[in-house]
Design an enzyme around this catalytic site. Sequence first.
Site, mmCIF file in Angstrom:
data_model
loop_
_atom_site.group_PDB
_atom_site.id
_atom_site.type_symbol
_atom_site.label_atom_id
_atom_site.label_comp_id
_atom_site.label_asym_id
_atom_site.label_seq_id
_atom_site.Cartn_x
_atom_site.Cartn_y
_atom_site.Cartn_z
ATOM 1 N N LYS A 56 -48.047 55.852 14.343
ATOM 2 C CA LYS A 56 -46.729 55.811 13.691
ATOM 3 C C LYS A 56 -45.623 55.732 14.735
ATOM 4 C CE LYS A 56 -47.293 59.638 11.112
ATOM 5 N NZ LYS A 56 -48.644 59.914 10.706
ATOM 6 N N ARG B 31 -57.570 61.835 4.339
ATOM 7 C CA ARG B 31 -57.901 63.029 5.126
ATOM 8 C C ARG B 31 -57.368 64.288 4.465
ATOM 9 N NH1 ARG B 31 -54.883 62.063 10.083
ATOM 10 N NH2 ARG B 31 -55.716 64.021 10.836
ATOM 11 N N HIS C 29 -42.422 64.462 16.831
ATOM 12 C CA HIS C 29 -43.405 64.581 15.751
ATOM 13 C C HIS C 29 -44.192 65.863 15.958
ATOM 14 C CE1 HIS C 29 -45.287 62.393 12.387
ATOM 15 N NE2 HIS C 29 -46.338 63.157 12.663
ATOM 16 N N SER D 116 -53.374 59.175 14.426
ATOM 17 C CA SER D 116 -52.455 59.141 13.293
ATOM 18 C C SER D 116 -51.014 59.261 13.778
ATOM 19 C CB SER D 116 -52.804 60.300 12.347
ATOM 20 O OG SER D 116 -51.743 60.582 11.475
ATOM 21 N N ASP E 47 -52.622 54.048 8.732
ATOM 22 C CA ASP E 47 -52.459 55.505 8.842
ATOM 23 C C ASP E 47 -52.114 56.091 7.478
ATOM 24 O OD1 ASP E 47 -52.209 58.106 10.092
ATOM 25 O OD2 ASP E 47 -50.093 57.899 9.666
#
Length: 465
Positions: A199, A180, A94, A195, A173
């Site tokens: 996930k 956001r 990620h 966040s 999230d």
Amino acid sequence: VPVLRDGSGALNPVRLVEAARDGEPLPEGALEAFLEAYRRGGEGVEDYHVAAFLMAVVFRGLAPGDLSRLVRAMLGSGVRLDLSHLPGPRVDKHSTGGVGDKASLPLAPLVAEGGLFVPMMAGRGLGHTGGTVDKLESIRGYRTDLELDEFVSVVETVGCSIVGQTEEIAALDRRLYALRSVTGTVPSIPLVAASIMSKKLAEDLTGLVLDVKVGRGAFFPEEARALELARTMVGIGGDHGVATSALLTSMERPLGRAVGNALEVAEAVACLRGEGPGDLRDLVLTLAGEMFRIGGIVPDARVGRERAEQLLDGGGPLGRFRRMVDRHGGDPRIVDDPGRLPAAPVVREVRAEAPGRVLAVDPLSLGRGVVELGGGRTRLDQDIDPSVGFVLHVVPGDDVAPGDLLGRVHAASEPDARRGETVLRAAVEVGPSGAEVEPRPLVGRRVAAGEPVDRPASRPGPTGS
Ligand code: URA
């Protein structure tokens, strides 16, 4: 009655926002109650309370205990997968958010080709950065909202599947992320860390590699803050039993040449064909090497990178990407014919007006430019135009003569294209011919639990074209 509750014992969201604003510790249970009421809806915690809370966190931070509570609340807001039946390591990657960063698209099928399983839950565009989910949705028909059993089935059979968050997984999230993105509350270490990790922890991984961006297009441009973010996330991964490492990578300029959803998909496909920009390929191979290492199938990241290079050049990952697109309902023909991707009606060439050397290409203004062209969001409920964006023809260090192409703007109308030209001209900084341009390595330090921060095996020297 705890201080954040009214006389009847109900949570008072305004008091919680005030406490966060003043940097006061949040009483036991208050944060969980606030977030749970927001998630359920209709319980007096509205978008504006949460937006104000998020802004307070941006300025005040969050105590470590509250960060753990936030991660747990986010993780607990949805289903956690059980993928323990898969016959191989489950490893994901990620990124903390970049401009032109389409690395997940070639990377997932590449490492799946090498024997890893990749159940990737990705995000939409956030602030000035692009999101993998938006990119994939520019492929006609591609569903990022598969049912959980379909998602698992694609991972089982193709080796990788890329979806967005659903109401089932990391639901909180998904809501916070969207909020956001349109309230200027992205750049906060605890918010980004929670966040991303909520996930990823829901994916039941055995290993996770984080690509932490540093430089002017990153949410945390300075290395010290990026390192703090990396350490925070590596720590959360370790607390939850997932082998996690982070690479700091440069976001001083856009990754590759294309910025904008469909344009980036075309570039990702080129990378899978062994073509496309060298910096994108370099990042994909380096991340793949680290994923193979953390998955335990190679002794170190250098060997992993060599394995990745052979696999990519063997062509298998391209076929795997095509199968993934097909299984998600997308048009697999885009893989052989990117001309089938959505195309903008207006393409405007932007040419150099004076001779000189390209000193810098600013990712932040190009990322914002894509949002202005309609390729990103400024409101929660906004549809985006997948076809718009920029394709750069120069990188720092290139010499240009008057009339040379700097890049192209892909836009929905002539006025938009003219505004895009202004953005592109301002983003490409041309200085005197012969000016020194400092080479910047694409891949910097690695952070892993229990290891000193070091530099991973990546191609040395500048990573141009
Ligand atoms: N990517 C995410 O998933 N979340 C963030 O907050 C930033 C980047």
